[in-house]
Design a protein around this motif. Structure first.
Motif, PDB file in Angstrom:
ATOM      1  N   ASN A  32      22.064  67.790  57.640  1.00 13.61           N
ATOM      2  CA  ASN A  32      22.262  68.491  58.394  1.00 13.61           C
ATOM      3  C   ASN A  32      23.293  69.260  56.513  1.00 13.61           C
ATOM      4  O   ASN A  32      23.583  68.377  55.879  1.00 13.61           O
ATOM      5  N   GLU A  33      22.910  70.360  56.645  1.00 10.57           N
ATOM      6  CA  GLU A  33      23.124  71.493  55.303  1.00 10.57           C
ATOM      7  C   GLU A  33      24.308  72.107  55.704  1.00 10.57           C
ATOM      8  O   GLU A  33      23.719  73.458  55.055  1.00 10.57           O
ATOM      9  N   THR A  34      24.390  72.277  56.676  1.00 10.71           N
ATOM     10  CA  THR A  34      25.494  73.488  57.066  1.00 10.71           C
ATOM     11  C   THR A  34      27.044  73.949  56.768  1.00 10.71           C
ATOM     12  O   THR A  34      27.210  74.961  56.205  1.00 10.71           O
ATOM     13  N   ILE A  38      28.288  67.529  62.691  1.00 12.93           N
ATOM     14  CA  ILE A  38      27.528  68.350  64.030  1.00 12.93           C
ATOM     15  C   ILE A  38      27.590  67.350  65.373  1.00 12.93           C
ATOM     16  O   ILE A  38      28.099  65.678  64.700  1.00 12.93           O
ATOM     17  N   LEU A  41      22.498  66.758  69.228  1.00 13.27           N
ATOM     18  CA  LEU A  41      21.441  67.054  68.177  1.00 13.27           C
ATOM     19  C   LEU A  41      20.891  67.095  69.817  1.00 13.27           C
ATOM     20  O   LEU A  41      20.455  66.005  70.389  1.00 13.27           O
ATOM     21  N   ASN A  63      28.035  66.388  57.050  1.00  4.64           N
ATOM     22  CA  ASN A  63      27.807  67.214  56.408  1.00  4.64           C
ATOM     23  C   ASN A  63      26.974  66.815  55.273  1.00  4.64           C
ATOM     24  O   ASN A  63      27.187  65.327  54.936  1.00  4.64           O
ATOM     25  N   SER A  66      21.424  62.537  57.162  1.00  7.26           N
ATOM     26  CA  SER A  66      20.604  62.899  58.237  1.00  7.26           C
ATOM     27  C   SER A  66      20.482  62.012  59.121  1.00  7.26           C
ATOM     28  O   SER A  66      20.640  60.902  58.853  1.00  7.26           O
ATOM     29  N   VAL A  84      22.002  73.113  68.599  1.00 10.73           N
ATOM     30  CA  VAL A  84      23.066  71.841  68.174  1.00 10.73           C
ATOM     31  C   VAL A  84      24.446  72.298  68.464  1.00 10.73           C
ATOM     32  O   VAL A  84      24.533  73.439  69.310  1.00 10.73           O
ATOM     33  N   TRP A  86      28.701  72.069  67.257  1.00 13.09           N
ATOM     34  CA  TRP A  86      29.539  71.367  66.164  1.00 13.09           C
ATOM     35  C   TRP A  86      30.671  71.177  66.934  1.00 13.09           C
ATOM     36  O   TRP A  86      30.447  71.046  67.874  1.00 13.09           O
ATOM     37  N   LEU A 108      18.415  71.707  58.280  1.00 11.50           N
ATOM     38  CA  LEU A 108      20.073  72.650  59.367  1.00 11.50           C
ATOM     39  C   LEU A 108      20.246  73.391  57.742  1.00 11.50           C
ATOM     40  O   LEU A 108      20.863  72.515  56.994  1.00 11.50           O
ATOM     41  N   THR A 117      22.879  80.298  61.640  1.00 10.22           N
ATOM     42  CA  THR A 117      22.485  79.417  61.571  1.00 10.22           C
ATOM     43  C   THR A 117      20.718  78.853  61.289  1.00 10.22           C
ATOM     44  O   THR A 117      20.457  79.581  62.200  1.00 10.22           O
TER      45      THR A 117
END
Length: 122
Positions: A32-34, A38, A41, A63, A66, A84, A86, A108, A117
């Motif tokens: 998760n690099e958003t 989240i 999934l 964030n 993983s 996904v 949020w 992501l 996204t």
């Protein structure tokens, strides 16, 4: 010495003949690099429709965190849908027909400028 070498060769051949246990080609690490947490999934096969999902997360994926997703032998095919959801928003992201056999990781990403996204496959 001759018997010792014969024994080593026999051991080596028996190890080489053992079936290897390889990871399923669909198993994938999701990063998760958003910038957002989240809460859901999910992966499902394209033939399952878009109403049948199981959450692969045991807890919220923060964030920069993983998770590793493993597929069962009963699961078939390389192509999957990915959803996904949020933690703080009632919106979901859906990618259809993603070939998981061609990657080992999904990074992501969220672009606040375009409000899009995406994922980077590795």
């Amino acid at each position: 010495m001759k018997h010792f070498l014969t024994g080593l060769i026999a051991i080596g051949l028996s190890i080489a003949a053992m079936p290897s246990v390889a990871a399923d080609a669909r198993n994938v690490t999701v990063v998760n690099e958003t910038g957002y947490a989240i809460k859901f999934l999910g992966f499902n096969a394209p033939d399952d429709g878009l109403d049948e999902w199981d959450n692969e997360l045991e807890k919220v994926l923060q964030n920069q965190a993983s998770t590793y997703v493993e597929f069962d032998e009963d699961d078939e095919g390389c192509v999957w849908n990915i959803r996904v959801d949020w933690q703080s928003y009632d919106e979901a992201v859906l990618w259809k027909n993603v070939n998981l056999c061609k990657m080992t990781a999904l990074r992501l990403r969220y672009d606040s400028g375009t409000k899009t996204t995406s994922f980077l496959a590795e």
